[in-house]
Design an enzyme around this catalytic site. Structure first.
Site: not given
Ligand SMILES: O=P(O)(O)OC[C@H]1O[C@H](O[C@H]2O[C@H](CO)[C@@H](O)[C@H](O)[C@H]2O)[C@H](O)[C@@H](O)[C@@H]1O
Length: 315
Positions: A58, A60, A248
């Site tokens: 991922d 960000d 996240d």
């Protein structure tokens, strides 16, 4: 039908329900005592044993720290070097909610796969690559482009009076950020977005880290994108291939679930706080992700050197 979501701050949404690690033989439960290096054992064993692995990352909050301005979420040069190194050993993909072009502008590595717009815009490496899925391009939501552009304009118009709100066009989806909005206005902003959504029953709204995400109702998410990439890479039915997915956010849970269901690979949640998750392991922050990637590379190199020496000795 547009989905309704409750506004909760990211720290407040944590649920202290650690999940036991599902991986047989793994050493640490979720969350590990010191997440950093503990998490890498199983992956390192794979690297050591010369098994294949695929890295799915991922952007960000995983490769770049969370910052107030989404346009300033740069990744560090050292993180870029770590991702570049890992991609030399394992096929590597960035799976992001961002528009593919934008995430590429941040990452700047042509040898990677990119799955932008929450996996709705997938493209293989541009640079010469040995990989099987080099020419891959998949856009399951292309028919929604005009609608997304329209809703993007509407959301800009409807939220312009909310100080700090920011609308971001992610090509096949739209983000409405409220990180810089006064907490007292979060509810009103959510209502405004929901009001617009009522006019677009083919779109749905979900919530990420201080962001409302608007996207098509099609059954496609980061989990589906991960499955698509595994298939394209020829990894789908390979028990000796270990996909590693690191993320996240709530949208990354779809990918963690896929790995859990397939009983293949490991999901790693990036979080400082305990959360309900389908991931098996955790790392606390992007700095630990970088350390993990570098460790993986180190072990892969070591295992190769060891294999070379063994072959020389046997010759
Ligand atoms: O799937 P991801 O790559 O994690 O993308 C999810 C969203 O990330 C970005 O927003 C988040 O990061 C921003 C910069 O640190 C932060 O300001 C924001 O509060 C976070 O939600 C991106 O701007 C969104 O469009 C993505 O959907």
């Amino acid at each position: 039908m547009a989905q309704t979501t409750v506004v909760v701050p990211e720290v407040g949404m944590t649920a202290a329900t650690p999940t036991a690690c599902p991986c047989p033989g793994s050493l640490f439960p979720y969350p590990p005592p010191r997440a950093g290096m503990a998490v890498s054992r199983k992956c390192l064993r794979a690297a050591q044993a010369e098994l294949g692995a695929g890295m799915f990352l991922d952007y960000d909050g995983t490769l770049s720290p969370i910052v107030d301005d989404p346009d300033a979420a740069f990744m560090s040069e050292t993180m870029r070097m770590a991702v570049r190194s890992v991609a030399k050993h394992f096929p590597t993909a960035i799976v992001s909610g961002r528009c593919r072009d934008k995430v590429f502008e941040f990452v700047k590595l042509a040898e990677l796969y990119y799955a932008g717009s929450h996996g709705m815009d997938i493209k293989g490496p541009a640079k010469s690559s040995k990989s099987k899925a080099k020419g891959v391009l998949f856009q399951p939501a292309s028919e929604f482009l005009p609608m997304i552009e329209e809703v993007h304009q509407r959301l800009i118009e409807e939220t312009k009076h909310v100080a700090g709100a920011k609308v971001e066009n992610n090509k096949f989806c739209v983000s409405v950020h409220f990180r810089c909005v006064d907490e007292k206005s979060w509810g009103a902003l959510a209502e405004t977005v929901k009001g617009v959504m009522r006019e677009y029953p083919k779109l749905r709204m979900s919530q990420g880290r201080m962001v409302f995400e608007v996207r098509p109702t099609i059954k496609w998410d980061k989990g589906k994108a991960l499955e698509f990439l595994l298939e394209s890479l020829g990894f789908a039915d390979c028990p000796n291939v270990l996909p590693v997915y690191i993320g996240d956010d709530r949208t990354d849970e779809d990918a963690f679930k896929v790995l859990r269901r397939r009983g293949q690979g490991v999901g790693i949640l990036v979080s400082k706080h305990p959360k309900d998750t389908s991931a098996s392991f955790s790392l606390q922050e992007p700095a630990e992700v970088m350390e993990f990637l570098l460790r993986l590379v180190e072990w892969k190199q070591l295992s190769r050197a060891r294999l070379r020496l063994r072959r020389q000795a046997d010759a």
